[in-house]
Design a protein around this motif. Structure first.
Motif, PDB file in Angstrom:
ATOM      1  N   TYR A 159      32.041  41.067  27.989  1.00 50.79           N
ATOM      2  CA  TYR A 159      31.976  40.410  29.140  1.00 50.79           C
ATOM      3  C   TYR A 159      33.516  39.862  29.536  1.00 50.79           C
ATOM      4  O   TYR A 159      34.200  39.331  28.718  1.00 50.79           O
ATOM      5  CB  TYR A 159      31.066  39.357  29.415  1.00 50.79           C
ATOM      6  CG  TYR A 159      30.759  38.402  28.071  1.00 50.79           C
ATOM      7  CD1 TYR A 159      31.638  37.406  28.125  1.00 50.79           C
ATOM      8  CD2 TYR A 159      29.680  38.888  27.285  1.00 50.79           C
ATOM      9  CE1 TYR A 159      31.430  36.677  26.879  1.00 50.79           C
ATOM     10  CE2 TYR A 159      29.752  38.088  26.194  1.00 50.79           C
ATOM     11  CZ  TYR A 159      30.490  36.787  26.090  1.00 50.79           C
ATOM     12  OH  TYR A 159      30.250  36.019  24.865  1.00 50.79           O
ATOM     13  N   SER A 205      38.346  37.225  34.644  1.00 47.86           N
ATOM     14  CA  SER A 205      38.377  38.351  35.583  1.00 47.86           C
ATOM     15  C   SER A 205      39.616  38.053  36.500  1.00 47.86           C
ATOM     16  O   SER A 205      40.481  39.048  36.966  1.00 47.86           O
ATOM     17  CB  SER A 205      37.223  38.424  36.334  1.00 47.86           C
ATOM     18  OG  SER A 205      35.858  38.974  35.771  1.00 47.86           O
ATOM     19  N   SER A 239      30.526  49.597  28.065  1.00 47.91           N
ATOM     20  CA  SER A 239      29.540  48.486  28.108  1.00 47.91           C
ATOM     21  C   SER A 239      30.279  47.321  28.701  1.00 47.91           C
ATOM     22  O   SER A 239      29.466  46.440  28.969  1.00 47.91           O
ATOM     23  CB  SER A 239      28.658  48.270  26.797  1.00 47.91           C
ATOM     24  OG  SER A 239      28.109  49.470  26.183  1.00 47.91           O
ATOM     25  N   TYR A 274      32.004  44.707  31.506  1.00 48.76           N
ATOM     26  CA  TYR A 274      31.875  44.330  32.821  1.00 48.76           C
ATOM     27  C   TYR A 274      32.450  43.058  33.240  1.00 48.76           C
ATOM     28  O   TYR A 274      32.958  42.545  32.301  1.00 48.76           O
ATOM     29  CB  TYR A 274      30.294  44.104  33.159  1.00 48.76           C
ATOM     30  CG  TYR A 274      29.606  42.784  32.696  1.00 48.76           C
ATOM     31  CD1 TYR A 274      29.677  41.819  33.238  1.00 48.76           C
ATOM     32  CD2 TYR A 274      28.802  42.963  31.299  1.00 48.76           C
ATOM     33  CE1 TYR A 274      28.876  40.515  32.580  1.00 48.76           C
ATOM     34  CE2 TYR A 274      28.387  41.773  30.612  1.00 48.76           C
ATOM     35  CZ  TYR A 274      28.399  40.763  31.367  1.00 48.76           C
ATOM     36  OH  TYR A 274      27.964  39.585  30.699  1.00 48.76           O
ATOM     37  N   ARG A 285      32.712  39.898  35.977  1.00 40.93           N
ATOM     38  CA  ARG A 285      31.812  39.152  36.875  1.00 40.93           C
ATOM     39  C   ARG A 285      32.456  37.764  37.478  1.00 40.93           C
ATOM     40  O   ARG A 285      33.033  37.160  36.574  1.00 40.93           O
ATOM     41  CB  ARG A 285      30.237  38.775  36.312  1.00 40.93           C
ATOM     42  CG  ARG A 285      29.316  38.087  37.419  1.00 40.93           C
ATOM     43  CD  ARG A 285      27.955  38.249  36.613  1.00 40.93           C
ATOM     44  NE  ARG A 285      27.919  37.150  35.456  1.00 40.93           N
ATOM     45  CZ  ARG A 285      27.516  35.931  35.744  1.00 40.93           C
ATOM     46  NH1 ARG A 285      27.088  35.431  36.917  1.00 40.93           N
ATOM     47  NH2 ARG A 285      27.348  34.924  34.860  1.00 40.93           N
ATOM     48  N   TYR A 304      31.690  41.921  45.361  1.00 41.08           N
ATOM     49  CA  TYR A 304      32.281  41.460  44.071  1.00 41.08           C
ATOM     50  C   TYR A 304      32.065  39.862  44.064  1.00 41.08           C
ATOM     51  O   TYR A 304      31.607  39.365  43.099  1.00 41.08           O
ATOM     52  CB  TYR A 304      33.398  42.027  43.745  1.00 41.08           C
ATOM     53  CG  TYR A 304      33.983  41.606  42.333  1.00 41.08           C
ATOM     54  CD1 TYR A 304      33.007  41.987  41.164  1.00 41.08           C
ATOM     55  CD2 TYR A 304      35.076  41.605  42.149  1.00 41.08           C
ATOM     56  CE1 TYR A 304      33.462  41.643  40.140  1.00 41.08           C
ATOM     57  CE2 TYR A 304      35.684  41.087  40.757  1.00 41.08           C
ATOM     58  CZ  TYR A 304      34.885  40.963  39.697  1.00 41.08           C
ATOM     59  OH  TYR A 304      35.170  40.758  38.288  1.00 41.08           O
ATOM     60  N   PRO A 317      27.348  41.376  37.806  1.00 41.03           N
ATOM     61  CA  PRO A 317      27.992  41.966  36.979  1.00 41.03           C
ATOM     62  C   PRO A 317      28.650  43.358  37.625  1.00 41.03           C
ATOM     63  O   PRO A 317      27.651  44.227  38.289  1.00 41.03           O
ATOM     64  CB  PRO A 317      27.088  42.332  35.669  1.00 41.03           C
ATOM     65  CG  PRO A 317      26.135  41.227  35.672  1.00 41.03           C
ATOM     66  CD  PRO A 317      25.700  41.339  37.361  1.00 41.03           C
ATOM     67  N   CYS A 318      29.762  43.711  37.286  1.00 42.75           N
ATOM     68  CA  CYS A 318      30.413  44.877  37.880  1.00 42.75           C
ATOM     69  C   CYS A 318      30.808  45.349  36.562  1.00 42.75           C
ATOM     70  O   CYS A 318      31.728  45.534  36.187  1.00 42.75           O
ATOM     71  CB  CYS A 318      31.569  44.596  38.896  1.00 42.75           C
ATOM     72  SG  CYS A 318      32.335  45.930  39.783  1.00 42.75           S
ATOM     73  N   ASP A 319      29.928  46.711  36.250  1.00 37.33           N
ATOM     74  CA  ASP A 319      30.082  47.308  35.022  1.00 37.33           C
ATOM     75  C   ASP A 319      31.371  48.235  35.145  1.00 37.33           C
ATOM     76  O   ASP A 319      31.921  48.266  36.271  1.00 37.33           O
ATOM     77  CB  ASP A 319      28.955  48.044  34.847  1.00 37.33           C
ATOM     78  CG  ASP A 319      28.297  49.107  35.571  1.00 37.33           C
ATOM     79  OD1 ASP A 319      29.453  49.633  36.503  1.00 37.33           O
ATOM     80  OD2 ASP A 319      27.301  49.577  35.732  1.00 37.33           O
ATOM     81  N   ALA A 320      31.637  48.791  34.197  1.00 39.83           N
ATOM     82  CA  ALA A 320      32.910  49.436  33.889  1.00 39.83           C
ATOM     83  C   ALA A 320      33.158  50.784  34.829  1.00 39.83           C
ATOM     84  O   ALA A 320      34.070  51.071  35.501  1.00 39.83           O
ATOM     85  CB  ALA A 320      33.026  49.922  32.514  1.00 39.83           C
ATOM     86  N   ARG A 334      31.671  51.125  37.960  1.00 36.02           N
ATOM     87  CA  ARG A 334      31.761  50.532  39.056  1.00 36.02           C
ATOM     88  C   ARG A 334      32.966  50.041  39.279  1.00 36.02           C
ATOM     89  O   ARG A 334      33.965  50.265  40.215  1.00 36.02           O
ATOM     90  CB  ARG A 334      30.669  49.277  39.520  1.00 36.02           C
ATOM     91  CG  ARG A 334      31.181  49.106  40.810  1.00 36.02           C
ATOM     92  CD  ARG A 334      29.902  47.987  41.258  1.00 36.02           C
ATOM     93  NE  ARG A 334      28.682  48.725  41.560  1.00 36.02           N
ATOM     94  CZ  ARG A 334      27.248  47.935  41.903  1.00 36.02           C
ATOM     95  NH1 ARG A 334      27.428  46.839  42.237  1.00 36.02           N
ATOM     96  NH2 ARG A 334      26.334  48.685  42.181  1.00 36.02           N
ATOM     97  N   CYS A 335      33.738  49.441  38.197  1.00 26.79           N
ATOM     98  CA  CYS A 335      34.976  48.914  38.304  1.00 26.79           C
ATOM     99  C   CYS A 335      36.224  49.977  38.461  1.00 26.79           C
ATOM    100  O   CYS A 335      36.803  49.811  39.349  1.00 26.79           O
ATOM    101  CB  CYS A 335      35.410  47.948  37.077  1.00 26.79           C
ATOM    102  SG  CYS A 335      34.667  46.287  36.993  1.00 26.79           S
TER     103      CYS A 335
END
Length: 269
Positions: free
Chosen positions: A116, A122, A136, A138, A140, A170, A176-179, A181-182
């Motif tokens: 995370y 972020s 895995s 993300y 956020r 976002y 959570p914005c997973d990998a 989606r990122c």
């Protein structure tokens, strides 16, 4: 690089591979949460690296399990207790100053993220040039659901990377914005198998180190200037917005709901 390596850092660990510098968050007892001391060290090391001509690339990373849990909420309580708005305005610049220091490093900056990467972490990650994420991992931003605005001068960077609609999603929903989606949204540049983000970041750094240094740095400077042309005019009030939010009942309710693991009950004041 004596000023970097001939001193003791309490909350970060520095290493180097030839000319490439690696900075690791090292506050495991708090899941690398960004308290004042950690932010001060990250800001200081960035300022020491800012104009070094002998460093082509800098890698920023956390542990193999997580990057950072974000801003330390105990620090938020301290900020809320500041006696005057004037003093509070100075104190809350620690986050924006941290992000600005990393953005101003002339070398190319690459963030390796496992697990995370939350809130202020972020904001720090999108202040750097490239982001590599484990499968895995993300990112956020929980600020809005907690009753506060997203500050740290971050919104222009998110809009530049992801576009207006995705930046709103976002930031507003705090999900959570997973990998995957990122990378689809432009918030990440490569997704690797879990545990391989740092190795991939090192490949990026080696690729940068092989470039002619002058045009590489000029390109970074020019692209950043274009992307941030109106950033200061659009976001200069975000710390005052944060100070306003931090004095509302919704802010107190958001923090309480987070700690008590329950939905917040917000009233708009």
């Amino acid at each position: 690089m004596e000023e970097l390596f001939d001193r003791t850092w309490a909350h970060i660990a520095l290493s180097r591979r030839e000319a490439i510098v690696e900075v690791r968050l090292a506050r495991p007892e708090a899941r690398n949460a960004l308290n004042g001391e950690l932010m001060e060290e990250l800001t200081e090391v960035a300022r020491l690296l800012r104009r070094r001509t002998d460093v082509p690339a800098v890698i920023l990373t956390g542990t193999e399990s997580y990057f950072s849990a974000g801003a330390d909420l105990s620090a938020s309580r301290t900020r809320a207790a500041q006696p005057t708005l004037l003093e509070a305005r100075r104190t809350v610049m620690a986050g924006p100053d941290l992000c600005a220091a990393w953005e101003e490093i002339e070398a190319v900056t690459i963030v390796a993220i496992e697990g995370y990467c939350i809130g202020g972490a972020s904001a720090l990650a999108v202040s750097c040039d490239f982001r590599v994420m484990g499968a895995s991992a993300y990112m956020r931003l929980p600020e809005v659901p907690l009753g506060m605005n997203m500050s740290w001068r971050t919104l222009p960077k998110l809009v530049a990377l992801a576009g207006p609609s995705r930046a709103k999603q976002y930031v507003m929903f705090g999900e959570p914005c997973d990998a995957g989606r990122c990378i689809a949204w432009g918030l990440a540049d490569e997704v690797t198998a879990d545990g391989q983000a740092l190795a991939a970041a090192r490949r990026w750094a080696d690729k940068v180190a092989a470039l002619p240094p002058l045009p590489a740095r000029m390109t970074k400077e020019a692209v950043n200037a274009i992307a941030a042309a109106n950033a200061q005019a659009s976001i200069y009030m975000d710390r005052d917005q944060y100070l306003l939010m931090s004095r509302t009942g919704d802010y107190r309710e958001g923090i309480a709901a987070f700690r008590e693991k329950r939905p917040g009950k917000f009233k708009g004041d």
